[in-house]
Design a protein around this motif. Structure first.
Motif, PDB file in Angstrom:
ATOM      1  N   TRP A 124     -60.386  -6.303  -0.677  1.00  0.00           N
ATOM      2  CA  TRP A 124     -60.245  -4.982   0.165  1.00  0.00           C
ATOM      3  C   TRP A 124     -60.471  -5.341   1.468  1.00  0.00           C
ATOM      4  N   PRO A 125     -60.209  -4.488   2.634  1.00  0.00           N
ATOM      5  CA  PRO A 125     -60.222  -4.728   3.765  1.00  0.00           C
ATOM      6  C   PRO A 125     -61.520  -4.555   4.511  1.00  0.00           C
ATOM      7  N   SER A 126     -62.129  -5.647   3.956  1.00  0.00           N
ATOM      8  CA  SER A 126     -63.762  -5.775   4.352  1.00  0.00           C
ATOM      9  C   SER A 126     -63.787  -6.096   5.917  1.00  0.00           C
ATOM     10  N   PRO A 127     -64.977  -5.372   6.322  1.00  0.00           N
ATOM     11  CA  PRO A 127     -65.202  -5.653   7.911  1.00  0.00           C
ATOM     12  C   PRO A 127     -66.087  -7.074   8.030  1.00  0.00           C
ATOM     13  N   HIS A 128     -66.488  -7.585   6.746  1.00  0.00           N
ATOM     14  CA  HIS A 128     -67.383  -8.883   6.654  1.00  0.00           C
ATOM     15  C   HIS A 128     -66.880 -10.276   6.588  1.00  0.00           C
ATOM     16  N   ALA A 170     -72.242  -7.656   2.608  1.00  0.00           N
ATOM     17  CA  ALA A 170     -70.693  -7.703   2.522  1.00  0.00           C
ATOM     18  C   ALA A 170     -70.411  -7.151   0.984  1.00  0.00           C
ATOM     19  N   MET A 171     -71.200  -7.218   0.126  1.00  0.00           N
ATOM     20  CA  MET A 171     -70.959  -6.728  -1.180  1.00  0.00           C
ATOM     21  C   MET A 171     -71.129  -5.165  -1.262  1.00  0.00           C
ATOM     22  N   MET A 172     -72.167  -4.741  -0.430  1.00  0.00           N
ATOM     23  CA  MET A 172     -72.245  -3.150  -0.547  1.00  0.00           C
ATOM     24  C   MET A 172     -71.476  -2.546   0.340  1.00  0.00           C
ATOM     25  N   ASP A 173     -70.598  -3.235   1.277  1.00  0.00           N
ATOM     26  CA  ASP A 173     -69.513  -2.373   1.615  1.00  0.00           C
ATOM     27  C   ASP A 173     -68.593  -1.763   0.721  1.00  0.00           C
ATOM     28  N   SER A 174     -68.370  -2.525  -0.358  1.00  0.00           N
ATOM     29  CA  SER A 174     -67.401  -2.076  -1.405  1.00  0.00           C
ATOM     30  C   SER A 174     -68.004  -0.954  -2.161  1.00  0.00           C
ATOM     31  N   VAL A 175     -69.497  -0.952  -2.412  1.00  0.00           N
ATOM     32  CA  VAL A 175     -70.169   0.094  -2.937  1.00  0.00           C
ATOM     33  C   VAL A 175     -70.069   1.271  -2.365  1.00  0.00           C
ATOM     34  N   GLU A 176     -70.287   1.319  -0.963  1.00  0.00           N
ATOM     35  CA  GLU A 176     -70.244   2.412   0.043  1.00  0.00           C
ATOM     36  C   GLU A 176     -69.170   3.208   0.096  1.00  0.00           C
ATOM     37  N   ASN A 177     -67.926   2.376  -0.095  1.00  0.00           N
ATOM     38  CA  ASN A 177     -66.530   2.988   0.394  1.00  0.00           C
ATOM     39  C   ASN A 177     -65.842   3.007  -0.771  1.00  0.00           C
TER      40      ASN A 177
END
Length: 543
Positions: free
Chosen positions: A127-131, A219-226
């Motif tokens: 996914w387009p991760s900011p991290h 880094a992993m939580m970015d996907s959980v949040e979004n």
């Protein structure tokens, strides 16, 4: 040989060796139609006993021949080394989407109700991760934009088929090679070289460095949040599997961060425990309905080493990966444990029939659900795995163990290649009726109001939500003939009467095709996203 959730060396057992699950990697590739034997990584489990009727409903007699109504039925879809999806690097966005659609459709055809999709294989992102950079397994170039959001598409398409979506992450693996210069220039591992060590030809974030651990969780939580995830899933990679003649290069880290620990191995276990606990807390604080689970190596410890251990003599995750998986269950940090019990019934060093009851007992006094990781990738190997009935026999065994809530199969590509015949047998024996996903009561949620249903002229049920919040999906039950007493109460407790499930739209509307039916009575129930089921609708009879 490269490894992943499916990358493990063999588990050492003195003179005997036992393949290490979620890590064993492929030893052979496709040669012709069916010379595919994946030696990758492996995943989870069987059939759960029928749950008691919800409070307020009358208990119904259960036919002992009926299959479980609730079971986790899942497959791993691995991205690392293009094991499952995408099948190769550099496919177009449309080709990648079509491949995933095909895997999902096959999952539905096999009676599965969940998918565990790898979205962070090597400190990268689907996914387009900011991290972290785009994964090389998508385009062939780390950081290369695939032209769409694979995670968004994967979640939406899973939900459209009413498959639960568990995002699968490898926490600490950075690369399948040991050369940091091959990483993109702005990769966090290059920006923070002191966070990384190389071991056995691969790069890893050092679990003993607090900043590295905090970054990995962020880094992993970015996907959980979004994203609209249903689950967060780790495989069995924490500290790397041991390689003969190599020591983990973390003595200096221990000297700096070891605190009051006298033993480096106890400190390593505490590092892993801390990451698991903190990830659990982060998921729960952000989205309490999202389940957190781990699929560890199938052996915690042997009873010859620890009286609490299993009657086995294989490699021990407690000692080899510093993964105290038993503690994660007993401390209540997980919603489910999915041990990779990748061995056959009767194997002396790691007997399936010894390990499943052991894990059942570990989970019994907790709220943690137990799923069993099943080694579909092994089907066709010499010995017991030559028998296409071996996997089905595992589920036969599980039926006698009510603490087993389901199974997960490693991996998706095996189910269409080397394990296709074995899966056909298993579906016929165990998955001929749909199953709802088990409810985990401590996650909250409530059953929706009973839905409303009616027929259309073209042979479909039109379903609308009852009062209150719209449900996530509906289950449809069919009975021969006109309405009869207890159909809508006791009849729906037998999954052999369930025709299937269908996702509701935002307004709670859905359509279910019943054009094949005649002189049939239908009842529909509504379920929330955590699978609490409403009472049945009023009957709808189709002449």
């Amino acid at each position: 040989m490269a490894y992943s959730h499916r990358n493990r060396p063999t588990a050492r057992t003195g003179p005997t060796t036992v393949p290490i699950p979620h890590t064993a990697a492929r030893t052979a590739l496709f040669a012709g139609a069916l010379t595919a034997a994946l030696t990758a990584a492996f995943l989870h489990a069987p059939q759960a006993a029928a749950e008691p009727a919800p409070e307020g409903q009358n208990a119904c007699e259960t036919d002992p021949e009926a299959p479980p109504k609730r079971q986790m039925r899942a497959e791993w879809i691995a991205g690392v080394e293009n094991i499952d999806w995408p099948s190769e690097q550099g496919l177009s966005a449309d080709e990648q989407k079509a491949e995933l659609d095909g895997l999902y459709d096959e999952a539905v055809d096999n009676g599965l109700n969940s998918v565990f999709v790898q979205i962070r294989p090597t400190a990268d992102a689907f996914w387009p991760s900011p991290h972290e950079p785009w994964s090389e397994w998508l385009t062939g170039e780390q950081g290369g934009d695939p032209g769409y959001d694979p995670l968004e598409y994967a979640v939406e398409e899973a939900h459209s088929r009413n498959l639960e979506f568990h995002a699968w992450y490898n926490p600490y693996r950075v690369a399948m090679h040991d050369d940091p210069s091959q990483l993109v220039e702005d990769h966090p591992a290059r920006q923070n070289p002191d966070w990384v060590f190389d071991y056995n030809g691969q790069l890893y974030y050092n679990p003993g460095i607090p900043e590295a651990r905090e970054f990995v969780i962020e880094a992993m939580m970015d996907s959980v949040e979004n994203y609209d995830l249903d689950g967060v899933h780790f495989d069995d990679y924490f500290y790397p599997y041991p390689a003969e003649g190599e020591e983990i290069p973390d003595e200096d880290t221990f000297a700096e961060h070891g605190g009051d620990f006298d033993d480096i191995e106890d400190w390593r276990r505490d590092n892993v425990d801390t990451m698991v606990r903190e990830m659990s807390e982060a998921v729960n604080a952000t989205k309490p309905h999202v389940k957190f689970g781990i699929s560890p190596f199938g052996i915690w410890r042997n009873s010859s080493t620890d009286p609490e251990g299993s009657e086995t003599s294989g490699s021990q995750s407690y000692d080899d990966q510093f993964a105290d998986s038993r503690k994660w269950v007993t401390e209540g940090w997980l919603d489910y444990i999915n041990p990779q019990v990748y061995w056959e019934i009767g194997l002396p060093v790691a007997d399936y029939a010894a390990l499943v009851p052991w894990w059942e007992e570990v989970a019994a006094s907790t709220d943690t659900h137990l799923y069993i990781g099943q080694a579909a990738y092994k089907v066709g190997n010499e010995g017991a795995w030559e028998d296409p009935n071996e996997l089905s026999s595992h589920l036969d065994f599980n039926r006698d163990h009510a603490g087993v809530h389901g199974d997960v199969y490693f991996s998706a590509n095996s189910l269409r290649t080397n394990a296709q015949e074995a899966m056909d047998v298993l579906v016929s024996d165990h998955y001929s009726s749909p199953a709802l996903i088990p409810v985990k009561e401590d996650l909250g949620g409530t059953a929706p109001a009973p839905p409303e249903a009616s027929t259309t002229d073209d042979g479909a049920l039109e379903i609308a939500s009852g009062s209150g919040e719209a449900p996530a999906y509906y289950a449809v039950y069919g009975f021969d003939g006109e309405p009869a007493p207890d159909q809508g109460e006791c009849g729906i407790e037998d999954p052999r009467n369930m025709l299937g499930t269908v996702r509701a739209d935002e307004d709670g509307a859905a359509t279910f095709d019943v054009s094949d039916g005649s002189d049939t009575t239908y009842h529909v129930t509504a379920l929330d996203r955590l699978h609490h089921e409403s009472p049945a609708s009023e009957p709808v009879h189709l002449p």
